[in-house]
Design a protein around this motif. Structure first.
Motif, PDB file in Angstrom:
ATOM      1  N   GLU A  48       5.985   1.163  -4.394  1.00 28.95           N
ATOM      2  CA  GLU A  48       6.258  -0.194  -3.913  1.00 28.95           C
ATOM      3  C   GLU A  48       6.959  -0.114  -2.573  1.00 28.95           C
ATOM      4  O   GLU A  48       7.986   0.566  -2.450  1.00 28.95           O
ATOM      5  CB  GLU A  48       7.106  -0.982  -4.907  1.00 28.95           C
ATOM      6  CG  GLU A  48       7.387  -2.402  -4.444  1.00 28.95           C
ATOM      7  CD  GLU A  48       8.147  -3.232  -5.469  1.00 28.95           C
ATOM      8  OE1 GLU A  48       8.851  -4.182  -5.037  1.00 28.95           O
ATOM      9  OE2 GLU A  48       8.044  -2.948  -6.678  1.00 28.95           O
ATOM     10  N   VAL A  49       6.415  -0.769  -1.570  1.00 29.04           N
ATOM     11  CA  VAL A  49       7.037  -0.761  -0.250  1.00 29.04           C
ATOM     12  C   VAL A  49       8.244  -1.702  -0.249  1.00 29.04           C
ATOM     13  O   VAL A  49       8.401  -2.547  -1.128  1.00 29.04           O
ATOM     14  CB  VAL A  49       6.027  -1.166   0.847  1.00 29.04           C
ATOM     15  CG1 VAL A  49       4.875  -0.172   0.918  1.00 29.04           C
ATOM     16  CG2 VAL A  49       5.500  -2.578   0.631  1.00 29.04           C
ATOM     17  N   HIS A  50       9.080  -1.549   0.755  1.00 26.28           N
ATOM     18  CA  HIS A  50      10.242  -2.432   0.875  1.00 26.28           C
ATOM     19  C   HIS A  50       9.798  -3.885   1.012  1.00 26.28           C
ATOM     20  O   HIS A  50       8.688  -4.178   1.472  1.00 26.28           O
ATOM     21  CB  HIS A  50      11.090  -2.018   2.081  1.00 26.28           C
ATOM     22  CG  HIS A  50      11.931  -0.804   1.844  1.00 26.28           C
ATOM     23  ND1 HIS A  50      13.000  -0.806   0.979  1.00 26.28           N
ATOM     24  CD2 HIS A  50      11.851   0.463   2.340  1.00 26.28           C
ATOM     25  CE1 HIS A  50      13.565   0.396   0.968  1.00 26.28           C
ATOM     26  NE2 HIS A  50      12.878   1.188   1.773  1.00 26.28           N
ATOM     27  N   ASN A  51      10.682  -4.790   0.633  1.00 27.81           N
ATOM     28  CA  ASN A  51      10.317  -6.210   0.535  1.00 27.81           C
ATOM     29  C   ASN A  51       9.749  -6.795   1.822  1.00 27.81           C
ATOM     30  O   ASN A  51       8.870  -7.655   1.789  1.00 27.81           O
ATOM     31  CB  ASN A  51      11.540  -7.026   0.110  1.00 27.81           C
ATOM     32  CG  ASN A  51      12.009  -6.671  -1.284  1.00 27.81           C
ATOM     33  OD1 ASN A  51      11.232  -6.255  -2.124  1.00 27.81           O
ATOM     34  ND2 ASN A  51      13.303  -6.832  -1.539  1.00 27.81           N
ATOM     35  N   SER A  52      10.247  -6.336   2.968  1.00 28.81           N
ATOM     36  CA  SER A  52       9.808  -6.909   4.242  1.00 28.81           C
ATOM     37  C   SER A  52       8.727  -6.083   4.936  1.00 28.81           C
ATOM     38  O   SER A  52       8.297  -6.433   6.040  1.00 28.81           O
ATOM     39  CB  SER A  52      11.012  -7.056   5.183  1.00 28.81           C
ATOM     40  OG  SER A  52      11.613  -5.791   5.419  1.00 28.81           O
ATOM     41  N   SER A  53       8.250  -5.030   4.290  1.00 32.34           N
ATOM     42  CA  SER A  53       7.329  -4.114   4.966  1.00 32.34           C
ATOM     43  C   SER A  53       5.983  -4.731   5.313  1.00 32.34           C
ATOM     44  O   SER A  53       5.295  -4.279   6.224  1.00 32.34           O
ATOM     45  CB  SER A  53       7.114  -2.854   4.118  1.00 32.34           C
ATOM     46  OG  SER A  53       8.300  -2.092   4.059  1.00 32.34           O
ATOM     47  N   ALA A  54       5.572  -5.750   4.561  1.00 34.64           N
ATOM     48  CA  ALA A  54       4.295  -6.412   4.840  1.00 34.64           C
ATOM     49  C   ALA A  54       4.503  -7.811   5.411  1.00 34.64           C
ATOM     50  O   ALA A  54       3.610  -8.658   5.343  1.00 34.64           O
ATOM     51  CB  ALA A  54       3.452  -6.474   3.569  1.00 34.64           C
ATOM     52  N   SER A  55       5.664  -8.052   6.008  1.00 38.05           N
ATOM     53  CA  SER A  55       5.968  -9.395   6.506  1.00 38.05           C
ATOM     54  C   SER A  55       5.338  -9.669   7.869  1.00 38.05           C
ATOM     55  O   SER A  55       5.253 -10.826   8.292  1.00 38.05           O
ATOM     56  CB  SER A  55       7.478  -9.606   6.589  1.00 38.05           C
ATOM     57  OG  SER A  55       8.078  -8.632   7.427  1.00 38.05           O
ATOM     58  N   THR A  56       4.901  -8.607   8.568  1.00 35.64           N
ATOM     59  CA  THR A  56       4.160  -8.770   9.820  1.00 35.64           C
ATOM     60  C   THR A  56       3.010  -7.776   9.851  1.00 35.64           C
ATOM     61  O   THR A  56       3.104  -6.674   9.290  1.00 35.64           O
ATOM     62  CB  THR A  56       5.043  -8.532  11.059  1.00 35.64           C
ATOM     63  OG1 THR A  56       5.399  -7.148  11.129  1.00 35.64           O
ATOM     64  CG2 THR A  56       6.299  -9.384  11.035  1.00 35.64           C
ATOM     65  N   ILE A  57       1.930  -8.155  10.528  1.00 32.68           N
ATOM     66  CA  ILE A  57       0.765  -7.262  10.655  1.00 32.68           C
ATOM     67  C   ILE A  57       1.141  -6.031  11.466  1.00 32.68           C
ATOM     68  O   ILE A  57       0.725  -4.907  11.149  1.00 32.68           O
ATOM     69  CB  ILE A  57      -0.410  -8.010  11.320  1.00 32.68           C
ATOM     70  CG1 ILE A  57      -0.888  -9.140  10.408  1.00 32.68           C
ATOM     71  CG2 ILE A  57      -1.567  -7.056  11.620  1.00 32.68           C
ATOM     72  CD1 ILE A  57      -1.962 -10.027  11.013  1.00 32.68           C
TER      73      ILE A  57
END
Length: 401
Positions: A48-57
């Motif tokens: 599981e990646v950190h919570n904000s890791s997919a918050s921007t492309i």
């Protein structure tokens, strides 16, 4: 001509049935339950990646090749309600499409984590238009009558708005994810409240109502196999099968906990059911677990699917396939055993990056998944990466059961 049209109709039906059967799903194989992807058992050797890791492309794009090099075959990735529906009725598919595209390019499967009404017992990822309208979308109240930041599970308006957005997301997945990159969904994350009960008037009024017949029926049917925590609380008033929560379970912390758990579970099941009507992917929820046996509900998030109340969740949330645990404590073996049940396969969505735990979970408990949290932090961990490589090499033997 009529015969040709009829044959065409039959072919269409067969194609639709095949497509439906190819959707990722759970299937029983002997005593084990397996996740089926493309109609074959799939072992989630995951992170599981950190919570904000997919918050921007920009941030996520270079991340996925790194995860592939770590020998993962699947990844848990966050999608926040506040980004998906920034204005009511306005949906932004940018991030979910980017997650799918990046995962597909790197041959990774995905479990999407829907951070919506709650995350870690709070409501940080709820859209601003929800947060600002505290009258329509009311909050949990303390005993002193103060509203806190956590959305109330007793608020119908929040439940309906959340479920609507989730269903739109599921519909979009069905339309765009033709390669079935997304194989599992998690509605909400580590739900619950850090108090014994929600003290708003809706909650307190419902607490004086009778225990739902669905729960009573479940308790009666499964009495011999209930978790000891639930069974002991039910025994206080001699296993009553009618009455209010206090009358059935006593004037106890457990009565309030079961009531609160029922509300969270039915709320989340509503969203899961609505979403599955659009696209019937498997659903799981995760739990911030009890840290010490003596801890009362509210010390840990009250309402979360801890092992003590899995039975309440099973009765209240039939559209949730798996109750899972986030496990950072040292007594790993003892705790995972509590979640491995005939009606609940073991799935570990968050853990320390100790690969011995993965071998144990897969080997001893036929786990569907093992996934350390903040997995990108282990990119330079040679032992972990090579161990995951080995798991990939022997997974065909594990999947034989």
């Amino acid at each position: 001509m009529k015969t040709i049209k009829f044959l065409g109709f039959l072919l269409c039906i067969c194609w639709q049935n095949t497509a439906q059967n190819n959707i990722p799903h759970l299937a029983k194989n002997g005593n084990a339950t397996q996740l089926m992807v493309a109609n074959k058992p799939f072992l989630m050797i995951a992170g599981e990646v950190h919570n904000s890791s997919a918050s921007t492309i920009e941030y996520m794009t270079p991340l996925f090749p790194k995860l592939k090099k770590m020998n993962l075959n699947s990844v848990f990735v966050t999608l926040a309600w506040e980004q998906f529906e920034p204005e009511e009725g306005v949906y932004d598919y940018t991030l979910v499409d980017a997650i799918i595209e990046n995962a597909k390019k790197n041959d990774l499967k995905v479990c999407l984590l829907w951070f919506a009404s709650w995350k870690n017992g709070e409501s940080s990822y709820t859209p601003l238009w929800v947060k600002k309208n505290t009258k329509r979308f009311f909050r949990v109240k303390t005993k002193e009558g103060k509203e806190i930041e956590t959305m109330s599970p007793f608020c119908e308006a929040t439940k309906i708005a959340d479920a609507k957005a989730f269903a739109i997301l599921m519909k979009h997945l069905k339309e765009v994810d033709t390669a079935q990159t997304v194989i599992l969904m998690q509605p909400q994350n580590e739900v619950g409240m850090f108090q014994d009960i929600d003290y708003n008037k809706v909650s307190l009024k419902l607490f004086e109502k009778k225990v739902p017949k669905t729960l009573i029926s479940y308790l009666k049917k499964n009495k011999a196999h209930l978790d000891a925590y639930v069974k002991k609380a039910w025994s206080i008033n001699n296993y009553k099968t009618k009455g209010t929560w206090k009358e059935v379970f006593g004037d106890t912390p457990e009565a309030k906990a079961f009531f609160t758990t029922w509300q969270y579970a039915t709320y989340i099941n509503y969203g899961a059911k609505t979403g599955r009507a659009a696209y019937n992917l498997p659903m799981m929820v995760n739990s911030w677990i009890v840290q010490r046996p003596e801890d009362l509900p509210g010390v840990y998030p009250n309402g979360v699917p801890v092992s003590r109340v899995i039975d309440i969740w099973k009765a209240a949330a039939p559209d949730i396939d798996i109750q899972s645990l986030d496990i950072y404590l040292s007594n790993f073996k003892e705790i995972v055993a509590m979640y491995d049940r005939d009606d609940n396969p073991l799935l570990v969505p968050e853990s320390k990056a100790e690969v011995s735990r993965a071998f144990y979970a897969f080997g001893e408990h036929d786990a569907i998944c093992f996934s350390p949290f903040g997995i990108e932090d282990a990119a330079d961990n040679f032992v972990f990466t090579k161990s995951y490589e080995l798991l990939n090499e022997v997974q065909h033997l594990i999947k034989k059961i």
